[in-house]
Design an enzyme around this catalytic site. Structure first.
Site: not given
Lengths: 600, 600
Positions: A48, A240, A248, A330
């Site tokens: 993302d 987001r 996370y 990530p």
């Protein structure tokens, strides 16, 4: 009987990397197909993060406005660490998320991977192309015949395709003969395995959980990127779409239950459990889900691997890209960016070869450039993940990580993680020999943004928008000071050089040139240029303030170009500086193009 | 039998003015229809100039990106006058086309009227609405019954519609019962004539020819606005799409042939003849058509009239707008702009009345505001046209116009012609009593652009984008310095006031508020605001530099707001400042809304 067909390029796997390739190749007029074994695109979760250079790349395909319309911009990064009072966490500092001054878009952008895919699909659809799905390869054979391999027009690769759910082998199967194949089918790439290409590297002992949800919280930084370090583990918060955050959560390996294969047993973990772990680390801030009925939008748990494929191509006929060639953590949102960067680098090279413009040797530069990048990425990832996942320095952890160590790494690696700092090493297409003529345009790096003024109508023009990703080389001609003695001679010499180059490589087609004058806005000066240097009035710029004094000029200075001699800058189709030449020496330009272009 | 139907608003005439109304009303959830007697939209020529304020207005309907994608920006204005050597013309000066520093888009934009119409149509189409064509009114009757006229829910207007080409009267006819009708059917408005509304003013003796074509020329300013004065007449050059220019050529009345009615005989004139006249005036520059096969895209010839309708409405049930209410010269590209401005002013007022939010008296402000504007426009036009069409000062024309006179007028009228300077006079919706609290936000003028920073995520936000044209009033709350003594009291007092207002007029619906803090970026400060002042995190801004130092802050100073006391600014749905209030005096806000809103 199997159906048999022919195509210039077949792409296997329609994630962001494959779609970048498909869109770029189609845009460049290449006969291309893309297949994917999944019946639908990604619905939620997954990658993302879009880094600054990726935004520039998407803009070069004219997809910037689509991305900005739906993406969430992340401008600040906040760092939280154990409170000095010893109870919970506290803010240590809040800084710009992008530390690179030359970024055109100085921020990260988050959006759902499915939305990125839709943007590519919409663009492809406008060119009459779609993803063929579900359709999966069952075999791939690359010709071993040298005469075939050396003939760019030969269909050197044979791929069997089949609908995954079809019962009859024969009926649903198809044999595709492709000149080139691109395998962008993810970390568990079928293509990579079928070709016997190894992934080099190792798994780590870092485990992470991920949850996407709308928070109810008194934590002030839910709309910024946040790195949280606690004595019990690290967390990241990423804003987001639709008020959601992604969190996370670092997981303690010893607290995880493993299945017989030694993998994490997902059935023993849940999104609620991940939220509970996050909650504990957020103290003294409260953290909960805003609406229990909405629930979690997505969650997962994974172990970090750090690996690079041993080869990125087989005989320059099958290419691997994206997650098929590199896996990593990530932590710096590199996955989708590195993957799109791979095929942005590859597509124009294939297009030039397919169109008969470039020699096949051009294709070798793909592995040369992108495998080096992937190795650098893993090196970076190892350093950064160690810092990020390490325990904070404390009386108990006397060898723990200090905030300053992590923060320094964040700053140092900013050029790398933003994608802006990527510099391709010297090769046939990256010639550093005249760097001194444009010291601010490092050969091998992308052309940094700058606003010039269009001479004819005084429109402020971002130079990056004059370098669209259309699979064609561009020439930036900085004419220099027009009052100098040898100005007219220099200009005429270069016009002659350009004429020769166009005749040799482009059958005299009008050049992709942008002529950038020094001095003041004065449209009358356009007409004094040789016609080949102004194929259209819109291609002549001037390095001056714009009509409304909103952009300051200063482009020659920024690019390190001396107005008393000017410079010629060759820009690769992917917008990286390929070569620099003096105006007066036509041989430099000819020598550069002779290295890989084919005379027409 | 005639078909009979009911609609809230019927719009007659689908040019830019009618389409602006239709799009705005539909966007505001009003039951609206728009009809046009022409079978198709405009294919070429016609109005083509979009001034800076019109661009802001279109952006407020989220149509900016569509317009910018296809429009030609005009950044500079060049003035040519008789050469001092006495032979032909020469450049006198080149200046910014928009002289207004506060314009968000400091340029003019040209595009084909048909393209403007298409953008509106596409927007309407996305809301499930289209133009009904060809369909023309044959009669219009406004109720004379006071009880009907005073009841906003009554269908006070009856209009007969008919397909212009239908043979049978009965079959194709329809009776529409409308609560309100808007007549935007052009300079020869059927609606205006049917209602017996007079056009006041007169024709002039100025005649102009217009040609659209792609030039072949050594004249350097074909991509700028150009005013050319010669001893034989004046010209204007306007750059257009596809490398075209439009040239306006002043015609000598005595050299024109008139028909029996005293109008110019078009059959005795041609585009070629107009080009010949232009050529003569361009000397010593060459001027020709680039490609004779392409020919002229459009041409016309007309006489300037300067007239204003005596009334802009009949009983506030039928409204006239656009060319139906004012005609003037095209010298400053006002036509389409004034026309769209009319209905942008009108649409939200009708929407508020239709939705039962505002008293019908609100509708009286349309004529009050827009007729005054139209009269100002004609006054300006008379002055400017006289200067523009006058002969240059010379030894023969000793009372001729000097360049300085024209140029001064160009500068002086810049605020007016750009549309930025429009200031509506005091009325129920324009209350000037607390101007001192925000001296940089003149009541009656549009809110000037400024970039603030969104507190939660440090996004740079243009305040105009927080004021979309959605037919709703907005409140800008400038909280002021949060370290001052009475900050908390002030904020709470205003929160209480706002709560009362919402309860009275909006049934407690969440407010259209933008809260603008002074001081530094610090997202933790959002949470200290009363919830009613932060209905969503995105509605809290701060007057600070942005994360990348690309926008300097300074909004309080620009808007003339003292941080030691703050200010409340009520912005009308059309983005004009309606009222200003101190935070501490809730009565001001209540009194303003009591003047025209209806308690729910």
């Amino acid at each position: 009987m199997n159906q048999e067909s022919f195509v210039d390029v077949l792409i296997i796997g329609a994630g962001p990397s494959g779609l970048m390739a498909a869109n770029a190749l189609r845009h460049a007029g290449v006969n291309v197909r893309i297949v994917d074994k999944r019946a639908t695109g990604v619905a939620a979760g997954q990658a993302d993060g879009m880094m600054p250079r990726s935004l520039e790349i998407l803009q070069s395909y004219d997809l910037g406005k689509d991305i900005f319309e739906i993406g969430t911009q992340v401008h600040l990064a906040a760092f939280y660490n154990p409170s000095k009072q010893g109870d919970g966490i506290e803010l240590t500092r809040r800084v710009p998320n992008c530390t690179i001054a030359s970024a055109r878009y100085p921020f990260g952008l988050t959006l759902h991977q499915g939305d990125v895919e839709k943007i590519f699909e919409r663009s492809m659809s406008s060119m009459g192309m779609c993803i063929e799905r579900p359709l999966a390869p069952t075999s791939i054979v690359v010709s071993q015949d040298d005469s075939v391999l050396h003939d760019p027009s030969a269909y050197a690769v044979k791929v069997h395709l089949k609908q995954p759910d079809s019962e009859s082998e024969d009926e649903a199967a198809e044999v595709v003969n492709a000149r080139f194949v691109i395998g962008t089918d993810g970390a568990r790439s079928w293509t990579r395995k079928a070709l016997g290409v190894a992934l080099e590297g190792a798994q780590t002992d870092y485990y992470w959980g991920v949850i996407d949800f709308v928070p109810e919280t008194d934590f002030p930084d839910t709309r910024n990127y946040v790195a949280i370090h606690t004595h019990t583990g690290s967390l990241m918060v990423i804003p987001r779409e639709n008020d959601m955050v992604r969190i996370y959560v670092q997981l303690d390996k010893n607290a995880l239950e493993m299945d017989e294969m030694g993998n994490v047993d997902r059935t023993k973990m849940s999104a609620d459990r991940l939220l509970e772990i996050a909650k504990a680390s957020f103290h003294p801030f409260k953290l909960d889900m805003k609406d229990r009925n909405e629930g979690f939008k997505w969650w997962t748990i994974y172990r970090i691997g750090q690996r690079v494929a041993s080869n990125f191509s087989v005989h320059e006929r099958v290419f691997l890209g994206g997650d098929a060639t590199h896996t990593h953590s990530p932590k710096a949102a590199q996955g989708m960016n590195a993957s799109m960067g791979d095929t942005h680098n590859l597509a124009w090279k294939i297009a030039q070869v397919v169109h008969g413009q470039a020699d096949m040797s051009l294709l070798k530069t793909y592995e040369f450039e992108r495998r080096q990048f992937a190795q650098d990425l893993i090196l970076f990832d190892k350093t950064y993940a160690t810092l990020f996942c390490g325990k904070p320095l404390s009386e108990i952890n006397t060898d723990g990580i200090t905030h300053e160590e992590l923060y320094q790494a964040y700053q140092t690696f900013g050029g790398f993680t933003s994608g802006i700092g990527i510099c391709y090493a010297p090769s046939a297409i990256t010639c550093t020999s005249n760097q001194g003529f444009a010291t601010g345009l490092p050969v091998g790096q992308r052309v940094p943004p700058h606003v010039f003024v269009r001479m004819a109508d005084a429109l402020a023009v971002e130079i990056q928008d004059m370098l669209p990703a259309n699979a064609r080389f561009k020439i930036l001609l900085f004419t220099g000071d027009h009052t100098r003695d040898n100005y007219t001679d220099d200009i005429q010499h270069f016009a002659d050089t350009l004429g020769d180059v166009l005749t040799r490589y482009q059958k005299g087609r009008s050049p992709d040139i942008v002529t950038i004058l020094a001095g003041d806005k004065d449209p009358a000066r356009i007409l004094s240029l040789p016609p080949i240097l102004r194929p259209h009035w819109s291609r002549v710029l001037v390095d001056d303030v714009d009509a409304h004094r909103r952009h300051p000029g200063g482009g020659y200075e920024k690019y390190g170009i001396d107005p008393s001699r000017g410079a010629v800058v060759v820009v690769r189709p992917d917008a990286y500086v390929g070569a620099i030449a003096p105006l007066q020496e036509g041989g430099v330009l000819k020598g550069y193009f002779d290295g890989f272009l084919l005379a027409q």
